[in-house]
Enzyme design. Structure first.
Site, PDB file in Angstrom:
ATOM      1  N   ASN A 111      13.611  -0.700   4.161  1.00  0.00           N
ATOM      2  CA  ASN A 111      12.135  -0.526   4.122  1.00  0.00           C
ATOM      3  C   ASN A 111      11.531  -1.836   3.288  1.00  0.00           C
ATOM      4  O   ASN A 111      10.400  -2.106   3.786  1.00  0.00           O
ATOM      5  CB  ASN A 111      11.721   0.940   3.249  1.00  0.00           C
ATOM      6  CG  ASN A 111      12.174   1.958   4.054  1.00  0.00           C
ATOM      7  OD1 ASN A 111      12.862   1.929   5.229  1.00  0.00           O
ATOM      8  ND2 ASN A 111      12.292   3.224   3.299  1.00  0.00           N
ATOM      9  N   HIS A 157     -31.182 -13.740  26.601  1.00  0.00           N
ATOM     10  CA  HIS A 157     -31.210 -13.084  27.910  1.00  0.00           C
ATOM     11  C   HIS A 157     -30.795 -13.786  29.061  1.00  0.00           C
ATOM     12  O   HIS A 157     -31.143 -12.978  30.284  1.00  0.00           O
ATOM     13  CB  HIS A 157     -32.443 -12.369  28.225  1.00  0.00           C
ATOM     14  CG  HIS A 157     -33.156 -11.617  26.945  1.00  0.00           C
ATOM     15  ND1 HIS A 157     -33.066 -10.628  26.538  1.00  0.00           N
ATOM     16  CD2 HIS A 157     -33.925 -12.476  26.084  1.00  0.00           C
ATOM     17  CE1 HIS A 157     -33.631 -10.328  25.474  1.00  0.00           C
ATOM     18  NE2 HIS A 157     -34.442 -11.433  25.043  1.00  0.00           N
ATOM     19  N   SER A 278      -7.695 -20.505  45.834  1.00  0.00           N
ATOM     20  CA  SER A 278      -7.654 -19.362  46.362  1.00  0.00           C
ATOM     21  C   SER A 278      -6.641 -19.345  47.421  1.00  0.00           C
ATOM     22  O   SER A 278      -6.250 -20.242  48.180  1.00  0.00           O
ATOM     23  CB  SER A 278      -9.042 -19.079  46.668  1.00  0.00           C
ATOM     24  OG  SER A 278      -8.882 -18.025  48.015  1.00  0.00           O
ATOM     25  N   LYS A 284     -12.423 -23.029  47.161  1.00  0.00           N
ATOM     26  CA  LYS A 284     -12.205 -22.627  45.947  1.00  0.00           C
ATOM     27  C   LYS A 284     -11.745 -23.373  44.721  1.00  0.00           C
ATOM     28  O   LYS A 284     -10.468 -23.680  45.180  1.00  0.00           O
ATOM     29  CB  LYS A 284     -11.621 -20.994  46.119  1.00  0.00           C
ATOM     30  CG  LYS A 284     -12.688 -20.003  46.317  1.00  0.00           C
ATOM     31  CD  LYS A 284     -14.081 -19.770  46.082  1.00  0.00           C
ATOM     32  CE  LYS A 284     -14.014 -18.683  44.732  1.00  0.00           C
ATOM     33  NZ  LYS A 284     -13.471 -17.516  44.981  1.00  0.00           N
ATOM     34  N   ASN A 286     -10.934 -22.263  40.944  1.00  0.00           N
ATOM     35  CA  ASN A 286     -11.126 -20.959  39.984  1.00  0.00           C
ATOM     36  C   ASN A 286     -10.902 -21.403  38.636  1.00  0.00           C
ATOM     37  O   ASN A 286      -9.831 -21.924  38.408  1.00  0.00           O
ATOM     38  CB  ASN A 286     -10.551 -19.770  40.426  1.00  0.00           C
ATOM     39  CG  ASN A 286     -11.073 -19.373  41.957  1.00  0.00           C
ATOM     40  OD1 ASN A 286     -12.111 -19.340  42.415  1.00  0.00           O
ATOM     41  ND2 ASN A 286     -10.134 -18.543  42.600  1.00  0.00           N
ATOM     42  N   GLN A 323       7.481   1.128  12.639  1.00  0.00           N
ATOM     43  CA  GLN A 323       8.105   0.267  13.527  1.00  0.00           C
ATOM     44  C   GLN A 323       7.095  -0.167  14.814  1.00  0.00           C
ATOM     45  O   GLN A 323       7.333  -1.199  15.132  1.00  0.00           O
ATOM     46  CB  GLN A 323       9.167   1.151  13.960  1.00  0.00           C
ATOM     47  CG  GLN A 323      10.146   0.120  14.890  1.00  0.00           C
ATOM     48  CD  GLN A 323      11.665   0.805  15.106  1.00  0.00           C
ATOM     49  OE1 GLN A 323      12.495   0.827  14.216  1.00  0.00           O
ATOM     50  NE2 GLN A 323      11.700   1.350  16.538  1.00  0.00           N
TER      51      GLN A 323
HETATM   52  N1  ARG Z   1      13.431  -1.189  12.389  1.00  0.00           N
HETATM   53  C1  ARG Z   1      12.737  -0.456  11.202  1.00  0.00           C
HETATM   54  C2  ARG Z   1      11.391  -0.929  11.284  1.00  0.00           C
HETATM   55  O1  ARG Z   1      10.972  -1.850  12.295  1.00  0.00           O
HETATM   56  C3  ARG Z   1      13.302  -0.864  10.083  1.00  0.00           C
HETATM   57  C4  ARG Z   1      13.074  -0.079   8.741  1.00  0.00           C
HETATM   58  C5  ARG Z   1      13.812   1.096   9.012  1.00  0.00           C
HETATM   59  N2  ARG Z   1      13.797   1.904   7.782  1.00  0.00           N
HETATM   60  C6  ARG Z   1      14.483   3.231   7.992  1.00  0.00           C
HETATM   61  N3  ARG Z   1      14.172   3.811   6.967  1.00  0.00           N
HETATM   62  N4  ARG Z   1      14.616   3.462   9.012  1.00  0.00           N
HETATM   63  O2  ARG Z   1      10.308  -0.558  10.826  1.00  0.00           O
END
Ligand code: ARG
Length: 461
Positions: A111, A157, A278, A284, A286, A323
């Protein structure tokens, strides 16, 4: 499919569909460099703090460097069945170093690992986008310098309104893009705090040194709260906001270029290398590039909504929903880079048809305000002058004349304040030259803002 790193708690292999569904390596693989950079800092800190031995720390760092150069050279391919880039690299390290490799993940969680990787990755991307924007601004300023006397109609406008110059118009975009640079710099500043060491959510019992990893990775400081450190994706939203505004500016500009290229306007022509043909209409040419930019603005804005919606309902700390952040922000970053990269040479090579701009400015009574101002300068209240000029314009329209060709007797029928001088006052050149209020289109005023813009750009390079 290899055994999962976390297989110990499970009695079965993960279902293949679930594995494919869960896996993010297809899109987070691009962060391998930053994952290794983060791991090297972490391993250095573990060794320095005595959490693992110095020898193990050094071996891990060497191992990680080896993996980096093998991925770079193509001799090590990312395994598409791996769960994500973090697991892939750790597994590869363990394959190479055995038990030593297994010590890397001490006092760390995926994390905080993914959180630090993404910040490192985006920090590099922001630098690239910053440089591209600087180039774009320079191109615009260089073009503007050649067109401080190129008169064109300014519109409201989409109706011809008052005369401006092409330089004045281009400089308007320079200021938008300068603000974009400021927003990018601001987002980068707030993004530059280090989540590494926040662990899964609650820090760690090891005596780590978060200051050290933060410094090694070039962050301003470690993030102050471990829950926030792993949960925060504000920086993705903020960056995407800045990118959405860049796209919005490019998209408005693109829309104008598309109009200016049409036969109805013919103010500019794109170089053949930046236009397309085109399949059926041989005549054309474009402006596809600008249309694509206008179109891609939609997806970048869509990504912003993806990120905001992803975040709004998830409790602290990490949830797998997060993710989804990567595909959205990567897509925005990729597309902005593509658009700016293409826009710069397209602008630098376009042909400007000054005569057509001037002819358009000469029609449409865009000097009517100046005609009214002429009377005001002779003492008439503006509202009365406005009314008289409106009547004169209506008379011109009914007789097929312009304010320049309307005889002086007709003027003087409305008020004796008119004399021969009116023709000079309403000539296009006078109308532009005299609009010298700060920020206005007169060549003097535009030259001043070009100098201001160059100074402002200097702050960013
Ligand atoms: N692949 C996960 C992401 O991109 C990584 C983090 C994963 N952590 C977890 N506790 N599953 O967020």
């Amino acid at each position: 499919m290899a055994d999962m790193m976390w297989a110990g708690r499970f009695s079965k292999q993960v279902d293949e569909t679930v594995n494919a569904f869960n896996s993010s390596i297809a899109f987070d693989g691009r962060m391998y460099r930053h994952d290794i950079q983060g791991s090297i800092a972490h391993a250095t800190m573990l060794g320095d703090c005595g959490i693992i031995s110095k020898e193990d720390s050094l071996a891990i760092i060497e191992g990680l460097k080896g993996i980096l150069s093998d991925i770079d050279s193509g001799s090590l391919e990312l395994d598409p069945t791996a769960e994500d880039i973090h697991m892939f690299i750790e597994a590869e390290l363990t394959k190479r170093l055995g038990d030593i490799g297994k010590r890397l993940h001490t006092a760390r969680s995926r994390n905080d690992q993914v959180a630090v990787d993404l910040r490192l990755y985006l920090r590099d991307e922001v630098k690239e986008i910053h440089e591209l924007l600087v180039k774009l601004i320079r191109t615009l300023i260089d073009t503007a310098k050649q067109h401080t006397e190129t008169i064109m109609p300014g519109y409201t406008h989409l109706q011809r309104a008052q005369p401006i110059t092409f330089a004045h118009h281009l400089m308007a975009y320079v200021w938008m893009l300068l603000r974009d640079l400021g927003r990018l710099a601001d987002a980068a500043k707030r993004m530059n705090y280090c989540p590494l060491g926040c662990g899964a959510l609650a820090g760690t019992t090891y005596h780590t040194n978060r200051q050290q990893t933060s410094e090694l990775l070039g962050f301003t400081d470690p993030m102050a709260n471990s829950l926030d450190g792993v949960s925060d994706r504000d920086y993705c939203v903020e960056l995407n906001c800045a990118l959405s505004l860049i796209m919005t500016h490019l998209s408005r500009f693109s829309e104008e270029i598309i109009m200016w290229c049409s036969w109805e306007f013919k103010f500019i022509e794109l170089d053949d290398a930046f236009a397309t043909g085109s399949s059926i209409m041989p005549q054309k040419k474009n402006p596809d590039v600008t249309e694509l930019i206008r179109g891609k603005t939609g997806r970048v804005n869509g990504n912003l909504l993806t990120l905001l919606t992803m975040l709004k309902g998830i409790p602290l700390a990490y949830n797998k929903d997060m993710q989804e952040d990567k595909e959205a922000i990567f897509d925005s970053v990729d597309n902005v880079k593509l658009c700016v990269k293409t826009f710069i040479p397209m602008l630098a090579t376009m042909r400007v048809y000054k005569e057509n701009m001037r002819n358009a400015a000469a029609r449409g009574f865009i000097n009517a305000t100046d005609c009214a101002d002429y009377l005001v300068k002779k003492g008439m209240p503006f509202r009365d002058a406005y009314k008289i000029t409106g009547t004169l314009v209506a008379e011109c329209i009914s007789k097929g004349l312009t304010l320049e060709t309307l005889p002086l007797e007709e003027y003087r029928k409305m008020t004796e304040l008119f004399d021969e001088g009116v023709y000079d006052a309403i000539s296009l050149d006078t109308c532009v030259r005299e609009r010298k209020s700060e920020g206005g289109p007169s060549p003097d005023a535009v030259n001043k803002q070009i100098a201001q813009a160059e100074a402002a750009l200097g702050e960013f390079v």
